[in-house]
Design a protein around this motif. Structure first.
Motif, short mmCIF file in Angstrom:
data_model
loop_
_atom_site.label_atom_id
_atom_site.label_comp_id
_atom_site.label_asym_id
_atom_site.label_seq_id
_atom_site.Cartn_x
_atom_site.Cartn_y
_atom_site.Cartn_z
N LEU A 76 0.82 -1.22 0.00
CA LEU A 76 0.00 0.00 0.00
C LEU A 76 0.85 1.27 0.00
O LEU A 76 0.37 2.34 -0.35
N ARG A 77 2.13 1.15 0.34
CA ARG A 77 3.04 2.30 0.31
C ARG A 77 3.18 2.87 -1.09
O ARG A 77 3.45 4.05 -1.27
N ARG A 78 3.04 2.04 -2.10
CA ARG A 78 3.28 2.44 -3.49
C ARG A 78 2.18 3.32 -4.07
O ARG A 78 2.37 3.92 -5.12
N LEU A 87 -3.76 5.80 5.17
CA LEU A 87 -3.38 6.11 6.55
C LEU A 87 -4.57 5.96 7.50
O LEU A 87 -4.47 5.31 8.54
N ARG A 88 -5.71 6.52 7.12
CA ARG A 88 -6.91 6.39 7.97
C ARG A 88 -7.34 4.93 8.11
O ARG A 88 -7.71 4.48 9.19
N VAL A 116 2.63 3.00 8.17
CA VAL A 116 2.11 4.29 8.65
C VAL A 116 3.25 5.29 8.77
O VAL A 116 3.13 6.43 8.34
N GLU A 117 4.36 4.85 9.35
CA GLU A 117 5.54 5.73 9.49
C GLU A 117 6.03 6.19 8.11
O GLU A 117 6.36 7.35 7.91
N ARG A 120 3.56 8.72 6.57
CA ARG A 120 3.69 10.02 7.25
C ARG A 120 4.96 10.74 6.86
O ARG A 120 4.98 11.97 6.75
N SER A 121 6.03 10.02 6.63
CA SER A 121 7.30 10.66 6.23
C SER A 121 7.21 11.22 4.81
O SER A 121 7.95 12.14 4.48
N LYS A 122 6.31 10.69 4.00
CA LYS A 122 6.16 11.16 2.62
C LYS A 122 5.18 12.32 2.50
O LYS A 122 5.11 12.99 1.49
#
Length: 123
Positions: A76-78, A87-88, A116-117, A120-122
């Protein structure tokens, strides 16, 4: 009017090249727009399939496969376009899983926290 016709006939080659260039440019723009729309649709389909695999048990066995869920959480990061929703969703799942006494998969929660981290960093 005669001057206009003379101008056209004297510059017919240039006008032909310009017309061809405009037509070529327009077809390239259309091609790029169609490809972008197709890519967004494909991304939409993949994203929703991943979310379904994350939250729904296997349709045949009814089992939830933790390794598959961990992989989905990572993938899901992609999907940058969906980071806000992802995120939610992940935070809601984390809250639900932690409250569930039968949920005994800390590795999945760890992967969720890493994702999640990352999101948030992106942002």
């Amino acid at each position: 009017m005669n001057t206009f016709l003379n101008l056209l006939s004297n510059n017919a080659a240039v006008l032909s090249v310009v017309g061809t260039a405009i037509a070529f440019t327009w077809s390239v723009v259309q091609f790029v727009l169609v490809r972008k729309r197709d890519e967004q649709h494909r991304e939409f389909e993949i994203y929703h399939r991943l979310i379904k695999e994350l939250v729904a048990p296997d349709s045949e066995s009814g089992a939830t496969w933790i390794d598959r869920q961990a992989t989905v959480v990572f993938e899901l990061r992609r999907f940058n376009r969906y980071h806000e929703l992802t995120l939610r969703t992940l935070l809601g799942l984390r809250e639900k899983w932690i409250k569930d006494a039968e949920f005994i998969f800390p590795r999945l929660v760890e992967e969720l926290d890493l994702t999640v981290e990352y999101i948030r960093s992106k942002s």
